[in-house]
Design an enzyme around this catalytic site. Structure first.
Site, PDB file in Angstrom:
ATOM      1  N   ASN A  77       0.857  -1.189   0.000  1.00 31.79           N
ATOM      2  CA  ASN A  77       0.000   0.000   0.000  1.00 31.79           C
ATOM      3  C   ASN A  77       0.895   1.242   0.000  1.00 31.79           C
ATOM      4  O   ASN A  77       2.048   1.183   0.420  1.00 31.79           O
ATOM      5  CB  ASN A  77      -0.875   0.004   1.258  1.00 31.79           C
ATOM      6  CG  ASN A  77      -1.812   1.193   1.323  1.00 31.79           C
ATOM      7  OD1 ASN A  77      -2.433   1.565   0.330  1.00 31.79           O
ATOM      8  ND2 ASN A  77      -1.903   1.822   2.485  1.00 31.79           N
ATOM      9  N   HIS A 131       0.853   5.167   1.544  1.00 30.65           N
ATOM     10  CA  HIS A 131       0.160   6.021   2.509  1.00 30.65           C
ATOM     11  C   HIS A 131       0.831   7.395   2.493  1.00 30.65           C
ATOM     12  O   HIS A 131       2.055   7.486   2.504  1.00 30.65           O
ATOM     13  CB  HIS A 131       0.255   5.384   3.908  1.00 30.65           C
ATOM     14  CG  HIS A 131      -0.483   6.159   4.951  1.00 30.65           C
ATOM     15  ND1 HIS A 131      -1.846   6.130   5.068  1.00 30.65           N
ATOM     16  CD2 HIS A 131      -0.027   7.017   5.903  1.00 30.65           C
ATOM     17  CE1 HIS A 131      -2.217   6.932   6.059  1.00 30.65           C
ATOM     18  NE2 HIS A 131      -1.135   7.473   6.584  1.00 30.65           N
ATOM     19  N   SER A 163       4.867   6.853   2.173  1.00 29.99           N
ATOM     20  CA  SER A 163       5.488   5.575   2.538  1.00 29.99           C
ATOM     21  C   SER A 163       4.819   4.449   1.778  1.00 29.99           C
ATOM     22  O   SER A 163       3.594   4.375   1.721  1.00 29.99           O
ATOM     23  CB  SER A 163       5.299   5.295   4.043  1.00 29.99           C
ATOM     24  OG  SER A 163       5.740   6.375   4.839  1.00 29.99           O
ATOM     25  N   ASP A 218      -2.173   0.475   8.400  1.00 34.33           N
ATOM     26  CA  ASP A 218      -1.006   1.330   8.126  1.00 34.33           C
ATOM     27  C   ASP A 218       0.201   1.007   9.025  1.00 34.33           C
ATOM     28  O   ASP A 218       1.052   1.864   9.262  1.00 34.33           O
ATOM     29  CB  ASP A 218      -1.365   2.829   8.273  1.00 34.33           C
ATOM     30  CG  ASP A 218      -2.431   3.281   7.290  1.00 34.33           C
ATOM     31  OD1 ASP A 218      -2.493   2.712   6.182  1.00 34.33           O
ATOM     32  OD2 ASP A 218      -3.214   4.178   7.635  1.00 34.33           O
TER      33      ASP A 218
HETATM   34  C1  GRF Z   1      -2.925   8.826  -2.563  1.00 37.00           C
HETATM   35  O1  GRF Z   1      -2.658  10.022  -1.898  1.00 37.00           O
HETATM   36  C2  GRF Z   1      -2.519   7.654  -1.700  1.00 37.00           C
HETATM   37  O2  GRF Z   1      -1.421   7.920  -0.891  1.00 37.00           O
HETATM   38  C3  GRF Z   1      -3.724   7.430  -0.861  1.00 37.00           C
HETATM   39  O3  GRF Z   1      -4.816   7.689  -1.712  1.00 37.00           O
HETATM   40  C4  GRF Z   1      -4.418   8.588  -2.731  1.00 37.00           C
HETATM   41  C5  GRF Z   1      -4.755   7.935  -4.036  1.00 37.00           C
HETATM   42  O4  GRF Z   1      -4.664   8.809  -5.137  1.00 37.00           O
HETATM   43  N1  GRF Z   1      -3.678   6.092  -0.305  1.00 37.00           N
HETATM   44  P1  GRF Z   1      -4.793   8.246  -6.610  1.00 37.00           P
HETATM   45  O5  GRF Z   1      -6.162   7.574  -6.733  1.00 37.00           O
HETATM   46  O6  GRF Z   1      -3.682   7.268  -6.847  1.00 37.00           O
HETATM   47  O7  GRF Z   1      -4.700   9.441  -7.494  1.00 37.00           O
END
Ligand code: GRF
Length: 196
Positions: free
Chosen positions: A103, A105, A132, A141
């Protein structure tokens, strides 16, 4: 060449960068969204990647996760990448993909887990934030970090300007981290990210 599935819920800007960055280490073979009409689905279709929508309303978490799992197995996915996927996955699902599920974050974990990250970072007057990439473990997370990138926090920042700056580094960080995993340069062992 690892077969990668990406789970999304929204616009899919990270997905677009993961598609763009494909090389001989990984190939995206499936994009699953829990939200019909998620912008990322169109980005996948344009790139010729198979897509599936698995809506979650009215289903138990376990039933939804079982459908996702079946879709991933049927497609022969070897790695699963969460890119703006806004559902918490059940312990059973996470254990089934242990070491193969990552993932991104938008904070410097372990700081600022959860939601409203940028609001909280600004409220705390942090000088630095970032993104991260981590292995997913049952606790939210909390999985071992594979790679991080930092950005400055400016006094004039709003949650939106900070989110945009963090997103900018996410876009190069996520493909790099996925390549480390796809090429075996990092693996999950005894609850740690181990680098070869
Ligand atoms: C990103 O900021 C990611 O870190 C978070 O959700 C957002 C996703 O954006 N988990 P996208 O759909 O990839 O534009």
């Amino acid at each position: 060449m690892k077969r990668v599935a990406v789970l999304i819920s929204g616009r899919g800007s990270n997905l677009a960068n993961l598609i763009e960055a494909q090389d001989d280490s990984y190939k995206i073979i499936l994009v699953i969204s829990n939200v019909e009409g998620a912008g990322g689905l169109e980005k996948a279709r344009v790139a010729g990647i198979a897509t599936a929508v698995i809506p979650h309303p009215g289903k138990t978490r376990e039933a939804f996760d079982a459908e996702v799992d079946a879709g991933l197995r049927a497609a022969g996915a070897e790695l699963v990448v969460l890119a703006g996927f806004m559902r918490i996955l059940s312990d059973g699902f996470v254990r089934g993909w242990e070491g193969k599920l990552i993932n991104i974050h938008p904070s410097l974990l372990p700081a600022y887990k959860g939601t409203r990250v940028h609001e909280r970072v600004i409220e705390a007057k942090e000088a630095l934030s970032g993104a991260s990439v981590h292995f997913v473990v049952p606790e939210l997370d909390a999985g071992p970090v594979i790679a991080q990138a930092s950005v400055p926090v400016h006094p004039s920042d709003t949650p939106q300007t900070l989110a945009d700056r963090v997103l900018g580094v996410e876009h190069s960080l996520y493909p790099e981290a996925l390549k480390l995993l796809a090429t075996g340069k990092v693996r999950l062992a005894n609850g740690l990210a181990v680098f070869n």
